[in-house]
Design an enzyme around this catalytic site. Structure first.
Site, mmCIF file in Angstrom:
data_model
loop_
_atom_site.group_PDB
_atom_site.id
_atom_site.type_symbol
_atom_site.label_atom_id
_atom_site.label_comp_id
_atom_site.label_asym_id
_atom_site.label_seq_id
_atom_site.Cartn_x
_atom_site.Cartn_y
_atom_site.Cartn_z
ATOM 1 N N ARG A 399 0.839 -1.200 0.000
ATOM 2 C CA ARG A 399 0.000 0.000 0.000
ATOM 3 C C ARG A 399 0.874 1.250 0.000
ATOM 4 N NH1 ARG A 399 -2.830 4.028 2.852
ATOM 5 N NH2 ARG A 399 -4.990 4.235 2.125
ATOM 6 N N CYS A 400 1.921 1.235 0.805
ATOM 7 C CA CYS A 400 2.820 2.395 0.865
ATOM 8 C C CYS A 400 3.464 2.680 -0.490
ATOM 9 C CB CYS A 400 3.927 2.146 1.879
ATOM 10 S SG CYS A 400 3.385 2.009 3.593
#
Length: 408
Positions: A399-400
């Site tokens: 996600r990052c």
């Protein structure tokens, strides 16, 4: 480049991912040194060639699942094809680069103007060593004092975590003010892309937050639970004042969001962002850091009168909060590392609860978090596994490493 897709539209954490912004790790990672790691927010130095291969696998999985992948570095190079934009951009970039003196600034301006557009962006991101600039001289006192320091401009090794510098919310963006100066420099790229790139410059893109504001907010603290409800983290990297300001703008717009849940999470590295505490993997399933299963303080924010907001403080468990506001009878919380304290601590360190949903119940995960990955599968979640020995050294998960621009 397909200009027919529109600009931005993200109203879910799990809707089918259509377009995403990435940055392939570059020489900025090679410019990390042990002495620089703490200031540049790294705990270790990734092996670049392996990190690039791992990132390419990430990209391949996205493309094979029908996702349009845009690269930050390519968009930025295209943005400065307009000479007037390039001149303005170089000037602003240098003004924000903590240069010692005018000698440094002039030498770098000449240096950048001698390069083609792609190389300009590459060098800005990777950092500029003194021995790379032929006419660099220590001609001011400020320059001379730093004469043993090898860089004129520091590298930006965190750039492959594209989630944090800005966040797509609805049809607009939160152009974030990052907690540290090291990372705040990253947001200048998004500023110029959305103001001047052909794909975006003629589109109406609301700006929910601006990089020049005085308080900080980061993309890892911004989650879109559905088309009515946002979750924002008050964390080590995001100030309560920022949450208040962005809430006023979003709730008093015509985007359709009706409530913002502000989670007050511990202000420490292990809980750096809200998405290191939990991520949404399906309509009723979430990965979580086991330490957030107790009572949390949450502020429920709704639209008030005269462009104001109403704030109600609540104390309850994450499970109850999510069930209440997502109108679910039951939810499944999937513990990072399961019930084993050692597995949980190890896999939380490697962002086991930081997954990227590419469709409801379908996520991308790191291979090294095998305990959590097995639990996801046992709970009916389809996983796409990417190698992660080097990417994970930057302390961020799938996600990052991704900034969705369009979701179904």
């Amino acid at each position: 480049m397909d200009l027919s897709k529109g600009a931005l539209n993200v109203r879910s954490e799990i809707g089918k991912l259509e377009t995403v912004l990435l940055h392939r790790p570059g020489h900025e990672v090679e410019n990390l040194t042990p002495d620089l790691m703490d200031r540049l927010l790294f705990d270790d130095i990734p092996h670049l060639e392996v990190a690039k291969k791992e990132h390419d696998t990430f990209t391949d999985i996205l493309k094979k699942n029908g996702v349009e992948v845009l690269y930050l570095e390519k968009l930025m190079a295209e943005t400065i094809e307009d000479e007037s934009v390039k001149e303005k951009f170089i000037e602003e970039f240098l003004n924000e680069s903590d240069l010692s003196g005018e000698g440094s600034k002039k030498a770098l301006k000449d240096y950048f103007n001698s390069l083609d557009n792609s190389k300009i962006i590459y060098k800005m991101m990777s950092g500029v060593r003194k021995n790379e600039v032929e006419n660099y001289k220590d001609i001011s006192l400020a320059d001379m004092v730093k004469t043993d320091y090898p860089f004129i401009i520091d590298p930006m090794p965190n750039l492959y975590f594209t989630r944090d510098p800005f966040a797509t919310i609805g049809s607009g963006i939160s152009l974030n003010h990052m907690r540290t100066q090291t990372r705040n420099r990253e947001t200048i790229f998004a500023k110029y892309i959305f103001d001047y790139h052909p794909r975006f410059k003629d589109q109406t893109i609301p700006k929910w937050f601006d990089r020049n504001e005085s308080t900080s907010i980061e993309g890892g603290d911004q989650l879109i639970l559905n088309d009515k409800i946002l979750a924002l983290g008050i964390s080590e990297r995001t100030d309560a004042k920022s949450v208040e300001n962005i809430s006023k703008r979003i709730l008093n717009s015509d985007e359709g969001f009706e409530r913002i849940l502000a989670f007050n999470i511990p202000k420490k590295r292990a809980f750096m962002h809200l998405d290191t505490v939990f991520t949404m993997v399906d309509y009723d399933k979430f990965t979580i850091h086991p330490e957030v299963e107790g009572v949390l303080t949450v502020f429920s924010i709704t639209k008030g009168n005269n462009n104001k907001i109403n704030i109600v403080k609540e104390e309850d468990t994450l499970e109850n909060i999510l069930k209440k506001y997502l109108n679910l009878d039951e939810i499944t919380l999937i513990r990072c590392g399961g019930n084993d304290a050692i597995d949980s601590a190890r896999e939380q360190w490697n962002d086991g609860s930081n997954t990227l949903a590419i469709a409801p119940g379908e996520v991308i995960v790191y291979s090294r978090n095998h305990v959590t990955n097995k639990l996801l599968e046992e709970n009916g979640v389809k996983i796409h596994v990417i190698p992660s020995s080097e990417l994970s050294r930057g302390r961020g998960g799938p996600r990052c490493m991704s900034m969705p621009l369009i979701r179904e």
